[in-house]
Design an enzyme around this catalytic site. Structure first.
Site, PDB file in Angstrom:
ATOM      1  N   ASP A  14      -2.944 -12.231   5.411  1.00  0.00           N
ATOM      2  CA  ASP A  14      -4.298 -11.870   4.978  1.00  0.00           C
ATOM      3  C   ASP A  14      -5.153 -11.403   6.150  1.00  0.00           C
ATOM      4  O   ASP A  14      -5.502 -12.195   7.028  1.00  0.00           O
ATOM      5  CB  ASP A  14      -4.950 -13.081   4.301  1.00  0.00           C
ATOM      6  CG  ASP A  14      -6.276 -12.726   3.664  1.00  0.00           C
ATOM      7  OD1 ASP A  14      -6.713 -11.547   3.768  1.00  0.00           O
ATOM      8  OD2 ASP A  14      -6.893 -13.629   3.050  1.00  0.00           O
ATOM      9  N   GLY A  29       0.830  -1.203   0.000  1.00  0.00           N
ATOM     10  CA  GLY A  29       0.000   0.000   0.000  1.00  0.00           C
ATOM     11  C   GLY A  29       0.863   1.250   0.000  1.00  0.00           C
ATOM     12  O   GLY A  29       2.098   1.177   0.008  1.00  0.00           O
ATOM     13  N   TRP A  56      -5.839  12.124   4.519  1.00  0.00           N
ATOM     14  CA  TRP A  56      -5.616  12.559   3.139  1.00  0.00           C
ATOM     15  C   TRP A  56      -4.241  12.090   2.618  1.00  0.00           C
ATOM     16  O   TRP A  56      -3.418  12.891   2.160  1.00  0.00           O
ATOM     17  CB  TRP A  56      -5.716  14.091   3.050  1.00  0.00           C
ATOM     18  CG  TRP A  56      -7.052  14.650   3.440  1.00  0.00           C
ATOM     19  CD1 TRP A  56      -8.052  14.046   4.160  1.00  0.00           C
ATOM     20  CD2 TRP A  56      -7.541  15.970   3.136  1.00  0.00           C
ATOM     21  NE1 TRP A  56      -9.103  14.898   4.315  1.00  0.00           N
ATOM     22  CE2 TRP A  56      -8.832  16.079   3.703  1.00  0.00           C
ATOM     23  CE3 TRP A  56      -7.019  17.067   2.453  1.00  0.00           C
ATOM     24  CZ2 TRP A  56      -9.603  17.238   3.599  1.00  0.00           C
ATOM     25  CZ3 TRP A  56      -7.775  18.224   2.360  1.00  0.00           C
ATOM     26  CH2 TRP A  56      -9.059  18.311   2.911  1.00  0.00           C
ATOM     27  N   THR A  78      -7.603   6.925  11.275  1.00  0.00           N
ATOM     28  CA  THR A  78      -8.044   7.949  10.344  1.00  0.00           C
ATOM     29  C   THR A  78      -8.788   9.104  11.005  1.00  0.00           C
ATOM     30  O   THR A  78      -9.401   8.928  12.075  1.00  0.00           O
ATOM     31  CB  THR A  78      -8.974   7.280   9.292  1.00  0.00           C
ATOM     32  OG1 THR A  78      -9.645   8.284   8.537  1.00  0.00           O
ATOM     33  CG2 THR A  78     -10.039   6.408   9.945  1.00  0.00           C
ATOM     34  N   LYS A 107     -12.848   1.431  11.424  1.00  0.00           N
ATOM     35  CA  LYS A 107     -11.515   1.849  11.876  1.00  0.00           C
ATOM     36  C   LYS A 107     -11.529   2.169  13.374  1.00  0.00           C
ATOM     37  O   LYS A 107     -10.591   1.846  14.098  1.00  0.00           O
ATOM     38  CB  LYS A 107     -11.027   3.071  11.077  1.00  0.00           C
ATOM     39  CG  LYS A 107     -10.726   2.802   9.606  1.00  0.00           C
ATOM     40  CD  LYS A 107      -9.558   1.847   9.387  1.00  0.00           C
ATOM     41  CE  LYS A 107      -8.224   2.416   9.774  1.00  0.00           C
ATOM     42  NZ  LYS A 107      -7.106   1.488   9.442  1.00  0.00           N
ATOM     43  N   TYR A 147     -16.658   2.903   6.939  1.00  0.00           N
ATOM     44  CA  TYR A 147     -15.190   2.862   7.054  1.00  0.00           C
ATOM     45  C   TYR A 147     -14.757   3.427   8.411  1.00  0.00           C
ATOM     46  O   TYR A 147     -13.976   2.815   9.139  1.00  0.00           O
ATOM     47  CB  TYR A 147     -14.577   3.655   5.897  1.00  0.00           C
ATOM     48  CG  TYR A 147     -13.096   3.927   6.018  1.00  0.00           C
ATOM     49  CD1 TYR A 147     -12.156   2.920   5.812  1.00  0.00           C
ATOM     50  CD2 TYR A 147     -12.627   5.209   6.326  1.00  0.00           C
ATOM     51  CE1 TYR A 147     -10.788   3.178   5.916  1.00  0.00           C
ATOM     52  CE2 TYR A 147     -11.269   5.472   6.437  1.00  0.00           C
ATOM     53  CZ  TYR A 147     -10.355   4.462   6.230  1.00  0.00           C
ATOM     54  OH  TYR A 147      -9.012   4.721   6.337  1.00  0.00           O
TER      55      TYR A 147
HETATM   56  P1  NDP Z   1      -3.694   1.661   0.729  1.00  0.00           P
HETATM   57  O1  NDP Z   1      -5.101   1.423   0.295  1.00  0.00           O
HETATM   58  O2  NDP Z   1      -2.728   2.309  -0.169  1.00  0.00           O
HETATM   59  O3  NDP Z   1      -3.047   0.281   1.216  1.00  0.00           O
HETATM   60  C1  NDP Z   1      -3.739  -0.605   2.000  1.00  0.00           C
HETATM   61  C2  NDP Z   1      -3.057  -1.933   1.845  1.00  0.00           C
HETATM   62  O4  NDP Z   1      -3.831  -2.904   2.572  1.00  0.00           O
HETATM   63  C3  NDP Z   1      -2.958  -2.413   0.397  1.00  0.00           C
HETATM   64  O5  NDP Z   1      -1.638  -2.849   0.133  1.00  0.00           O
HETATM   65  C4  NDP Z   1      -3.922  -3.576   0.367  1.00  0.00           C
HETATM   66  O6  NDP Z   1      -3.526  -4.584  -0.513  1.00  0.00           O
HETATM   67  C5  NDP Z   1      -3.828  -4.071   1.789  1.00  0.00           C
HETATM   68  N1  NDP Z   1      -4.941  -4.952   2.098  1.00  0.00           N
HETATM   69  C6  NDP Z   1      -6.259  -4.759   1.861  1.00  0.00           C
HETATM   70  N2  NDP Z   1      -6.943  -5.864   2.241  1.00  0.00           N
HETATM   71  C7  NDP Z   1      -6.039  -6.731   2.741  1.00  0.00           C
HETATM   72  C8  NDP Z   1      -6.112  -8.023   3.269  1.00  0.00           C
HETATM   73  N3  NDP Z   1      -7.266  -8.683   3.373  1.00  0.00           N
HETATM   74  N4  NDP Z   1      -4.978  -8.636   3.674  1.00  0.00           N
HETATM   75  C9  NDP Z   1      -3.773  -8.016   3.551  1.00  0.00           C
HETATM   76  N5  NDP Z   1      -3.642  -6.784   3.048  1.00  0.00           N
HETATM   77  C10 NDP Z   1      -4.758  -6.148   2.642  1.00  0.00           C
HETATM   78  O7  NDP Z   1      -3.816   2.450   2.111  1.00  0.00           O
HETATM   79  P2  NDP Z   1      -2.852   3.540   2.726  1.00  0.00           P
HETATM   80  O8  NDP Z   1      -1.444   3.082   2.650  1.00  0.00           O
HETATM   81  O9  NDP Z   1      -3.228   4.860   2.159  1.00  0.00           O
HETATM   82  O10 NDP Z   1      -3.374   3.504   4.239  1.00  0.00           O
HETATM   83  C11 NDP Z   1      -2.539   3.082   5.315  1.00  0.00           C
HETATM   84  C12 NDP Z   1      -3.309   3.310   6.615  1.00  0.00           C
HETATM   85  O11 NDP Z   1      -3.657   4.690   6.756  1.00  0.00           O
HETATM   86  C13 NDP Z   1      -4.627   2.518   6.717  1.00  0.00           C
HETATM   87  O12 NDP Z   1      -4.786   2.088   8.050  1.00  0.00           O
HETATM   88  C14 NDP Z   1      -5.694   3.564   6.409  1.00  0.00           C
HETATM   89  O13 NDP Z   1      -6.930   3.244   7.022  1.00  0.00           O
HETATM   90  C15 NDP Z   1      -5.059   4.814   7.015  1.00  0.00           C
HETATM   91  N6  NDP Z   1      -5.513   6.046   6.408  1.00  0.00           N
HETATM   92  C16 NDP Z   1      -5.458   6.222   5.047  1.00  0.00           C
HETATM   93  C17 NDP Z   1      -5.913   7.413   4.476  1.00  0.00           C
HETATM   94  C18 NDP Z   1      -5.870   7.625   2.991  1.00  0.00           C
HETATM   95  O14 NDP Z   1      -6.189   8.750   2.545  1.00  0.00           O
HETATM   96  N7  NDP Z   1      -5.451   6.652   2.174  1.00  0.00           N
HETATM   97  C19 NDP Z   1      -6.455   8.508   5.298  1.00  0.00           C
HETATM   98  C20 NDP Z   1      -6.444   8.225   6.713  1.00  0.00           C
HETATM   99  C21 NDP Z   1      -5.989   7.042   7.230  1.00  0.00           C
HETATM  100  P3  NDP Z   1      -4.065  -4.595  -2.024  1.00  0.00           P
HETATM  101  O15 NDP Z   1      -3.469  -3.389  -2.659  1.00  0.00           O
HETATM  102  O16 NDP Z   1      -3.560  -5.881  -2.530  1.00  0.00           O
HETATM  103  O17 NDP Z   1      -5.564  -4.529  -1.925  1.00  0.00           O
END
Ligand code: NDP
Length: 297
Positions: A38, A10, A152, A103, A131, A127
């Site tokens: 997972d 991610g 963000w 978040t 969280k 969501y």
């Molecule tokens: P991303 O969506 O970029 O990454 C999330 C990751 O979680 C992806 O690699 C995804 O894999 C993985 N994932 C999803 N489902 C599973 C699963 N079942 N098992 C293992 N891995 C899984 O998120 P961010 O990096 O942006 O977010 C990081 C953190 O920050 C999270 O906790 C999010 O809630 C929090 N956050 C994010 C914000 C945003 O704007 N993005 C804002 C505020 C908080 P795959 O790509 O394969 O689906």
């Protein structure tokens, strides 16, 4: 020392691979590995923790599709609440330090004061509810933890608002962007760097355990953010079609999930406890744009 990193592909997880590497051996299992990473299978995830016995778990994985969560609440809850609960239970039992992300969406978006860590929560969407349930499970488990709420998030890798705006600004004459939601765009690289610094301090002092707001400094709206993105992109020589970015209230954008108006997070506690300075949001956005818009050699 061994760190179990979840969600390593991610936005934040990818940067954590880099920032955690100098601290420890980083093990980042995929969803389909024998020792699974997972989060949709909390019992199997717990077994992974028991077998790997890391010193630290960093959970950057989450169900982050805010609108889709409204129609998939079960899966969102499993990944965002039950899996963190399962990680926290193992962490408590085995004495592991758990690092987790949450978040601005745990708050109800009222007022205009930046939210502090112990302000009352009140999520507006599925969501946010899931969280918050994940946060609560970690705090109630009694495990050692660092819980970082951010907002963000953008990165040069992955999907985010910044990339969507640049794409639309290349293709369209004008854009309409919400101007009544306030927050701070925060780079995944900043989150990862601060995590590594904070982790290093927390490993030698459990007094630092707790919940922190980890966001860049300053505030803007999605509209202000979009204008900044386009202005910097043009300065960097990118041709954009869009001659106007029209401000609109969030009420004009019908989305399945309701969004909070006030997403300002007060990061004073993090700065003070860890002796860190969080830079202005514009600095990180400029760096990210320079990286993704650099002419290829
Ligand atoms: P991303 O969506 O970029 O990454 C999330 C990751 O979680 C992806 O690699 C995804 O894999 C993985 N994932 C999803 N489902 C599973 C699963 N079942 N098992 C293992 N891995 C899984 O998120 P961010 O990096 O942006 O977010 C990081 C953190 O920050 C999270 O906790 C999010 O809630 C929090 N956050 C994010 C914000 C945003 O704007 N993005 C804002 C505020 C908080 P795959 O790509 O394969 O689906």
């Amino acid at each position: 020392m061994k760190i179990l990193l979840l969600g390593a592909n991610g936005q934040v997880g990818w940067e954590l691979r880099r920032s955690l590497a100098p601290l420890a051996e980083v093990v980042a299992p995929g969803r389909h590995d024998a020792l699974t990473g997972d989060l949709a299978d909390p019992p199997a995830l717990a077994a992974t923790v028991r077998l790997l016995r890391p010193d630290v778990i960093v959970n950057a994985a989450a169900y982050t599709a805010v609108d889709k969560a409204e129609s998939e609440p079960g899966l969102a809850r499993t990944i965002n609440a039950e899996a963190p609960a399962s990680l926290a239970a193992e962490a408590a039992r085995l004495g592991i330090l758990l690092v987790h992300y949450s978040t601005d969406y745990v708050f109800d978006g009222s007022g205009d004061r930046p939210w502090q860590e112990d302000d009352p929560t009140g999520p507006l969407n599925v969501y946010g509810h899931t969280k918050l349930a994940g946060e609560n499970a970690i705090r109630e488990s009694g495990c050692r933890h660092l819980l970082f709420r951010t907002s963000w998030v953008y990165a040069s890798r992955g999907k985010n608002f910044a990339k969507t705006i640049l794409k639309f600004a290349r293709e369209r004459e004008f854009l309409t962007v919400v101007d009544d939601q306030f927050g701070a765009p925060t780079g995944a690289d900043l989150i990862a760097d601060v995590t590594a610094q904070a982790l290093r301090s927390a490993l030698s002092s459990s007094a630092l355990d707790g919940t922190y707001h980890l966001v860049a400094d300053g505030t803007t709206t999605w509209h202000g953010y979009a204008e900044f993105l386009c202005a910097v992109a043009r300065e960097l020589g990118t041709e954009l079609q869009a001659s106007e970015i029209r401000p609109v209230p969030g009420s004009e954008f019908k989305t399945p999930a309701q969004r909070p108006g006030n997403s300002r997070l007060d990061h004073a506690k993090l700065q003070e406890k860890f002796g860190l300075i969080l830079p202005d949001w514009k600095a990180g956005v400029e760096r990210m744009l320079a990286e993704i818009l650099a002419p290829s050699a």
